[in-house]
Design a protein around this motif. Structure first.
Motif, PDB file in Angstrom:
ATOM      1  N   THR A   1       0.833  -1.199   0.000  1.00  0.00           N
ATOM      2  CA  THR A   1       0.000   0.000   0.000  1.00  0.00           C
ATOM      3  C   THR A   1       0.877   1.263   0.000  1.00  0.00           C
ATOM      4  N   HIS A   2       2.026   1.198   0.660  1.00  0.00           N
ATOM      5  CA  HIS A   2       2.963   2.323   0.574  1.00  0.00           C
ATOM      6  C   HIS A   2       3.450   2.503  -0.864  1.00  0.00           C
ATOM      7  N   GLN A   3       3.767   1.377  -1.501  1.00  0.00           N
ATOM      8  CA  GLN A   3       4.262   1.448  -2.880  1.00  0.00           C
ATOM      9  C   GLN A   3       3.195   2.071  -3.789  1.00  0.00           C
TER      10      GLN A   3
ATOM     11  N   VAL B   1       3.758   5.535  -5.969  1.00  0.00           N
ATOM     12  CA  VAL B   1       3.777   5.602  -7.434  1.00  0.00           C
ATOM     13  C   VAL B   1       2.544   6.325  -7.966  1.00  0.00           C
ATOM     14  N   LYS B   2       1.385   6.015  -7.377  1.00  0.00           N
ATOM     15  CA  LYS B   2       0.129   6.599  -7.860  1.00  0.00           C
ATOM     16  C   LYS B   2       0.151   8.127  -7.821  1.00  0.00           C
TER      17      LYS B   2
ATOM     18  N   GLY C   1       2.836   9.981  -7.699  1.00  0.00           N
ATOM     19  CA  GLY C   1       4.070  10.539  -8.260  1.00  0.00           C
ATOM     20  C   GLY C   1       5.071  10.988  -7.206  1.00  0.00           C
ATOM     21  N   LEU C   2       4.906  10.486  -5.982  1.00  0.00           N
ATOM     22  CA  LEU C   2       5.826  10.898  -4.922  1.00  0.00           C
ATOM     23  C   LEU C   2       7.232  10.384  -5.189  1.00  0.00           C
ATOM     24  N   ASP C   3       7.310   9.220  -5.857  1.00  0.00           N
ATOM     25  CA  ASP C   3       8.637   8.663  -6.151  1.00  0.00           C
ATOM     26  C   ASP C   3       9.471   9.662  -6.954  1.00  0.00           C
ATOM     27  N   GLU C   4       8.806  10.386  -7.877  1.00  0.00           N
ATOM     28  CA  GLU C   4       9.549  11.346  -8.686  1.00  0.00           C
ATOM     29  C   GLU C   4       9.929  12.589  -7.881  1.00  0.00           C
ATOM     30  N   ILE C   5       9.008  12.990  -6.993  1.00  0.00           N
ATOM     31  CA  ILE C   5       9.312  14.131  -6.111  1.00  0.00           C
ATOM     32  C   ILE C   5      10.529  13.791  -5.237  1.00  0.00           C
ATOM     33  N   PHE C   6      10.511  12.590  -4.678  1.00  0.00           N
ATOM     34  CA  PHE C   6      11.626  12.186  -3.802  1.00  0.00           C
ATOM     35  C   PHE C   6      12.928  12.092  -4.598  1.00  0.00           C
ATOM     36  N   SER C   7      12.821  11.528  -5.785  1.00  0.00           N
ATOM     37  CA  SER C   7      14.015  11.342  -6.589  1.00  0.00           C
ATOM     38  C   SER C   7      14.681  12.695  -6.892  1.00  0.00           C
ATOM     39  N   ARG C   8      13.863  13.717  -7.157  1.00  0.00           N
ATOM     40  CA  ARG C   8      14.423  15.057  -7.407  1.00  0.00           C
ATOM     41  C   ARG C   8      15.090  15.619  -6.157  1.00  0.00           C
TER      42      ARG C   8
ATOM     43  N   GLU D   1       3.842  -0.592 -10.633  1.00  0.00           N
ATOM     44  CA  GLU D   1       4.575   0.188 -11.634  1.00  0.00           C
ATOM     45  C   GLU D   1       3.855   0.116 -12.995  1.00  0.00           C
ATOM     46  N   TYR D   2       3.405  -1.092 -13.337  1.00  0.00           N
ATOM     47  CA  TYR D   2       2.735  -1.301 -14.623  1.00  0.00           C
ATOM     48  C   TYR D   2       1.415  -0.525 -14.658  1.00  0.00           C
ATOM     49  N   LYS D   3       0.694  -0.602 -13.543  1.00  0.00           N
ATOM     50  CA  LYS D   3      -0.625   0.024 -13.471  1.00  0.00           C
ATOM     51  C   LYS D   3      -0.548   1.539 -13.618  1.00  0.00           C
ATOM     52  N   TRP D   4       0.404   2.160 -12.934  1.00  0.00           N
ATOM     53  CA  TRP D   4       0.430   3.630 -12.905  1.00  0.00           C
ATOM     54  C   TRP D   4       1.367   4.252 -13.912  1.00  0.00           C
ATOM     55  N   LYS D   5       2.329   3.491 -14.411  1.00  0.00           N
ATOM     56  CA  LYS D   5       3.313   4.130 -15.303  1.00  0.00           C
ATOM     57  C   LYS D   5       3.381   3.497 -16.687  1.00  0.00           C
ATOM     58  N   ARG D   6       3.436   2.202 -16.701  1.00  0.00           N
ATOM     59  CA  ARG D   6       3.504   1.463 -17.956  1.00  0.00           C
ATOM     60  C   ARG D   6       4.562   1.981 -18.928  1.00  0.00           C
ATOM     61  N   LYS D   7       5.692   2.432 -18.373  1.00  0.00           N
ATOM     62  CA  LYS D   7       6.794   2.857 -19.247  1.00  0.00           C
ATOM     63  C   LYS D   7       7.595   1.610 -19.569  1.00  0.00           C
ATOM     64  N   VAL D   8       7.580   1.189 -20.813  1.00  0.00           N
ATOM     65  CA  VAL D   8       8.359  -0.006 -21.117  1.00  0.00           C
ATOM     66  C   VAL D   8       9.320   0.275 -22.265  1.00  0.00           C
TER      67      VAL D   8
END
Lengths: 363, 70
Positions: free
Chosen positions: A35-37, A41-42, A44-51, A356-363
């Protein structure tokens, strides 16, 4: 009632992420909860943190994902031998060696999805001619419900395949292995609702690692990371509780009493890990008669010394140890999708690959 | 698996309680693990209430955030 939308408030979120950025700390944190994951991802916090220089990995925090091929094969084997298998929906598609419970069901085995262990007790009570085996998966959050049922003398034709596991020993195993280079843990909110704050303390003491128990709204996660970064910056290593609205320091005492009455810690293998001492909630001898692995020992004996191979190319094992991200697996989104999952991390709603697939689907 | 949803307890009968999760979704959950009371909020996981929640506590969390961000 919980003023939910303030826990998703954009202004708040911006304020906290600015704070994190301004502390200029580069770190890798791990959480152990699907649920944290999903929140990560849903929103976009992962991108905020990464920056802000913060990387977050999901560790072995998905009960379905860490269930071993042997445990799945035991369920399938009993289903093939005419027992009725009841379990939570997420487990059905998880591959054992080749098959899954869902495939067994498609071939005519009696496999049922339940929302709660109580539903499987009802099935047993209404079908006296059938033998019902409940596959009891889950961490400390779910174990009290299993304990509650076993303490109330369930029907004779009911037993469990006990796959319950404990989180703190797994965190210790990760620290001892040392390969994931973790600077802090975001502890799972609802496991902590049951166990409280204390069971994590030895980790901070022994490994000087900061820990924060966090809730599941975006603001909770942002705040949890902020509190971890602050600990690092100030050179502290403590267990802090961000999720006070659902986690008491002492946990849920009623639930803990039931766990203690029914289970005792024991060693067990986790998918992707070697055997982890004390990480299993194994049944105390008084409840052996409800233990499907004892009741059906002869029928399961053929599986006992069998070695199970992982699916070719699948990197779930490394995912579960926090060593790679979904995008680093060559099968992700190509051979391995939620419709045709190769490994458990793509099967489960809580698995990092499916999220990751559900929210981003970048392949 | 770790998902838990808050709902309001509207009726208790033995070990089970009817819980209103909003938008017409009412489900029976086992309340053996908590001290349930009609009108209170329960956090429900896999058919079991695992904690009673107080509105006050949610507000306290938010004020804690305010404090930390000062």
């Amino acid at each position: 009632m919980l003023d939910k939308f303030r826990f998703r408030d954009r202004e708040y979120a911006e304020k906290i992420s600015e704070r994190i950025k301004s502390m200029q700390v580069n770190a890798r944190f791990m959480h152990v909860c699907g649920t944290h994951q999903d929140t990560l991802v849903k929103y976009g916090l992962d991108e905020i943190f990464s920056r802000a220089g913060i990387e977050i990995r999901q560790g072995p925090g998905c009960p379905v994902c860490v269930t071993t091929p042997l445990e799945i094969e035991e369920g399938i084997s009993l289903a093939k031998k005419g027992k009725t298998i009841a379990t939570y929906g997420d487990l059905l598609k998880v591959p054992g060696e080749k098959d899954s419970l869902l495939k067994a069901k498609a071939r005519g085995c009696d496999v049922r999805v339940v929302y709660s262990i109580d539903d499987s007790v009802d099935i047993a009570a209404k079908n006296k001619d059938k033998e019902i085996v409940f596959m009891a998966i889950g961490f400390e959050t779910t174990a009290p419900s299993t304990a509650n049922v076993l303490l109330k003398s369930p029907p004779e034709n009911f037993s469990i395949l006990n796959c319950h596991r404990r989180i703190p020993p797994a965190l210790k195993a990760l620290m001892d292995m040392g390969e994931a280079k973790i600077d802090g843990f975001i502890e799972p909110g609802h496991v902590s609702t049951i166990i409280g704050v204390k069971p994590y303390k030895f980790l901070s003491e022994q490994y000087k690692i900061p820990q924060v128990i966090a809730g599941f709204e975006p603001i909770d996660l942002l705040m949890g990371v902020y509190m971890l970064v602050k600990q690092l910056k100030e050179g502290r290593a403590e267990v802090e509780n961000e999720y006070k609205r659902a986690v008491d320091p002492q946990g849920n005492e009623k639930a803990l009493e039931k766990i203690d009455e029914v289970f005792k810690p024991d060693a067990i293998e986790w998918r992707g890990f070697p055997i982890i001492p004390d990480s299993h909630l194994s049944l105390k001898p008084a409840f052996e008669s409800k233990d499907a692995s004892v009741r059906y020992e002869d029928e399961l004996s053929e599986l006992k010394h069998k070695e199970f191979k992982e699916q070719r190319g699948c990197r779930c094992n490394e995912m579960l140890r926090g060593l790679i991200t979904p995008q680093e697996c060559p099968l992700f989104g190509k051979k391995c999708t939620p419709m045709n999952p190769v490994g458990p991390c793509m099967v489960s709603f809580e698995g990092a690959c499916q999220i990751e697939y559900k929210w981003k689907r970048k392949v | 698996m770790c998902l838990a949803i808050p709902g309001k307890i509207i009726e208790i009968e033995g070990d089970k309680a009817k819980i209103d999760f909003g938008e017409g979704s009412i489900y029976k959950a086992n309340v053996s693990l908590v001290d349930a009371e009609v009108g209170k909020w329960a956090l429900v996981h896999a058919g079991y209430a695992i904690r009673i929640m107080e509105e006050k506590e949610a507000k306290e969390t938010l004020s804690l955030f305010d404090e930390l961000l000062q």
